[in-house]
Design a protein around this motif. Structure first.
Motif, PDB file in Angstrom:
ATOM      1  N   ARG A   1      66.490  39.469 -15.462  1.00 51.15           N
ATOM      2  CA  ARG A   1      66.593  38.062 -16.218  1.00 51.15           C
ATOM      3  C   ARG A   1      65.338  37.235 -15.343  1.00 51.15           C
ATOM      4  O   ARG A   1      65.658  36.988 -14.388  1.00 51.15           O
ATOM      5  CB  ARG A   1      67.916  37.372 -16.126  1.00 51.15           C
ATOM      6  CG  ARG A   1      68.147  36.151 -16.591  1.00 51.15           C
ATOM      7  CD  ARG A   1      67.536  35.877 -18.053  1.00 51.15           C
ATOM      8  NE  ARG A   1      68.508  36.514 -18.976  1.00 51.15           N
ATOM      9  CZ  ARG A   1      68.328  36.824 -20.329  1.00 51.15           C
ATOM     10  NH1 ARG A   1      67.203  36.395 -20.916  1.00 51.15           N
ATOM     11  NH2 ARG A   1      68.901  37.420 -21.183  1.00 51.15           N
ATOM     12  N   VAL A   2      64.350  37.021 -16.188  1.00 48.43           N
ATOM     13  CA  VAL A   2      63.303  35.994 -15.525  1.00 48.43           C
ATOM     14  C   VAL A   2      63.176  34.766 -16.500  1.00 48.43           C
ATOM     15  O   VAL A   2      62.508  35.144 -17.652  1.00 48.43           O
ATOM     16  CB  VAL A   2      61.985  36.776 -15.401  1.00 48.43           C
ATOM     17  CG1 VAL A   2      61.041  35.607 -14.728  1.00 48.43           C
ATOM     18  CG2 VAL A   2      62.257  37.789 -14.526  1.00 48.43           C
ATOM     19  N   GLY A   3      63.815  33.659 -16.121  1.00 50.44           N
ATOM     20  CA  GLY A   3      63.667  32.486 -17.057  1.00 50.44           C
ATOM     21  C   GLY A   3      64.618  32.954 -18.326  1.00 50.44           C
ATOM     22  O   GLY A   3      65.812  33.421 -18.172  1.00 50.44           O
TER      23      GLY A   3
ATOM     24  N   LYS B   1      60.148  27.352  -7.074  1.00 52.71           N
ATOM     25  CA  LYS B   1      60.387  28.353  -8.434  1.00 52.71           C
ATOM     26  C   LYS B   1      59.864  29.701  -7.519  1.00 52.71           C
ATOM     27  O   LYS B   1      58.969  29.791  -6.851  1.00 52.71           O
ATOM     28  CB  LYS B   1      59.390  28.189  -9.339  1.00 52.71           C
ATOM     29  CG  LYS B   1      59.433  26.686  -9.740  1.00 52.71           C
ATOM     30  CD  LYS B   1      60.702  26.592 -10.803  1.00 52.71           C
ATOM     31  CE  LYS B   1      61.061  25.345 -11.791  1.00 52.71           C
ATOM     32  NZ  LYS B   1      61.235  24.079 -10.796  1.00 52.71           N
TER      33      LYS B   1
ATOM     34  N   VAL C   1      61.538  31.716 -11.937  1.00 53.97           N
ATOM     35  CA  VAL C   1      62.844  31.554 -11.716  1.00 53.97           C
ATOM     36  C   VAL C   1      63.075  30.458 -11.127  1.00 53.97           C
ATOM     37  O   VAL C   1      62.558  30.246  -9.988  1.00 53.97           O
ATOM     38  CB  VAL C   1      63.314  32.856 -11.363  1.00 53.97           C
ATOM     39  CG1 VAL C   1      64.739  32.654 -10.897  1.00 53.97           C
ATOM     40  CG2 VAL C   1      63.152  34.065 -11.988  1.00 53.97           C
TER      41      VAL C   1
ATOM     42  N   SER D   1      65.045  28.534  -8.284  1.00 54.39           N
ATOM     43  CA  SER D   1      65.565  28.939  -7.342  1.00 54.39           C
ATOM     44  C   SER D   1      66.700  28.113  -7.174  1.00 54.39           C
ATOM     45  O   SER D   1      67.955  28.453  -6.438  1.00 54.39           O
ATOM     46  CB  SER D   1      64.962  29.009  -6.282  1.00 54.39           C
ATOM     47  OG  SER D   1      64.418  27.668  -5.340  1.00 54.39           O
TER      48      SER D   1
ATOM     49  N   ARG E   1      70.206  39.462 -12.290  1.00 50.14           N
ATOM     50  CA  ARG E   1      69.920  37.857 -12.676  1.00 50.14           C
ATOM     51  C   ARG E   1      70.257  37.236 -11.283  1.00 50.14           C
ATOM     52  O   ARG E   1      70.935  37.457 -10.578  1.00 50.14           O
ATOM     53  CB  ARG E   1      70.514  37.439 -13.969  1.00 50.14           C
ATOM     54  CG  ARG E   1      72.093  37.767 -13.698  1.00 50.14           C
ATOM     55  CD  ARG E   1      72.716  37.336 -14.817  1.00 50.14           C
ATOM     56  NE  ARG E   1      74.342  37.337 -14.769  1.00 50.14           N
ATOM     57  CZ  ARG E   1      74.933  38.451 -14.716  1.00 50.14           C
ATOM     58  NH1 ARG E   1      74.301  39.605 -14.643  1.00 50.14           N
ATOM     59  NH2 ARG E   1      76.239  38.511 -14.651  1.00 50.14           N
ATOM     60  N   LEU E   2      69.602  35.833 -11.404  1.00 51.42           N
ATOM     61  CA  LEU E   2      69.854  35.024 -10.025  1.00 51.42           C
ATOM     62  C   LEU E   2      71.550  34.728 -10.329  1.00 51.42           C
ATOM     63  O   LEU E   2      72.014  34.223 -11.435  1.00 51.42           O
ATOM     64  CB  LEU E   2      68.965  33.824 -10.143  1.00 51.42           C
ATOM     65  CG  LEU E   2      69.136  32.728  -8.770  1.00 51.42           C
ATOM     66  CD1 LEU E   2      68.670  33.714  -7.620  1.00 51.42           C
ATOM     67  CD2 LEU E   2      68.102  31.647  -9.102  1.00 51.42           C
TER      68      LEU E   2
ATOM     69  N   TRP F   1      71.317  37.225  -5.694  1.00 54.34           N
ATOM     70  CA  TRP F   1      71.252  38.074  -6.852  1.00 54.34           C
ATOM     71  C   TRP F   1      72.429  39.044  -7.295  1.00 54.34           C
ATOM     72  O   TRP F   1      73.109  39.438  -6.481  1.00 54.34           O
ATOM     73  CB  TRP F   1      69.951  38.730  -6.686  1.00 54.34           C
ATOM     74  CG  TRP F   1      68.764  38.244  -6.532  1.00 54.34           C
ATOM     75  CD1 TRP F   1      68.256  37.911  -5.209  1.00 54.34           C
ATOM     76  CD2 TRP F   1      67.775  37.375  -7.267  1.00 54.34           C
ATOM     77  NE1 TRP F   1      67.097  37.192  -5.394  1.00 54.34           N
ATOM     78  CE2 TRP F   1      66.843  36.912  -6.516  1.00 54.34           C
ATOM     79  CE3 TRP F   1      67.838  37.491  -8.469  1.00 54.34           C
ATOM     80  CZ2 TRP F   1      65.629  36.193  -7.160  1.00 54.34           C
ATOM     81  CZ3 TRP F   1      66.727  36.842  -9.321  1.00 54.34           C
ATOM     82  CH2 TRP F   1      65.665  36.076  -8.622  1.00 54.34           C
TER      83      TRP F   1
END
Length: 117
Positions: A9-11, A40, A54, A56, A96-97, A111
């Motif tokens: 998941r990136v953004g 970011k 992403v 942070s 995902r973060l 993560w």
């Protein structure tokens, strides 16, 4: 690294982990006294002209900026490790973060990996 279905998941997007070819840390700038931009993680992804970002969640008030940048860089480094771990799962994974609710320091907890299948 074995080829697995690892999604990241990136953004607002989901991208395949094997399409991510680079990650850098950017941000932490102050625009005024009341607004500080968080760092970011910019991921260069095959097929995308511009890096995907992403957030942070790491930002500083002007003091300790070196430490905040180190935290953001450590988060980027841990992404590489997490990607390698996820590739080891035979059924694939989603990365995902993680939320910052688990961390007392207010920064991101790292993560999260969800095993697929």
């Amino acid at each position: 690294m074995a080829k697995r279905d690892v999604w990241v998941r990136v953004g607002n997007e989901l991208v395949r982990g094997d399409n991510i070819v680079g990650i850098t840390v950017n941000g932490g700038h102050s625009f005024n006294q009341s607004y500080k931009e968080s760092y970011k993680l910019l991921m260069k992804v095959t097929g995308h002209r511009d890096p995907l970002a992403v957030d942070s969640g790491i930002s500083c008030d002007g003091t300790g900026e070196d430490e905040c940048r180190k935290q953001a860089t450590a988060l980027a480094d841990s992404f590489v490790n997490t990607l390698a771990q996820a590739a080891a799962f035979p059924t694939g994974a989603l990365i995902r973060l993680g939320s910052d609710t688990d961390n007392e320091g207010g920064g991101s907890s790292g993560w999260d990996i969800t095993v697929l299948g």
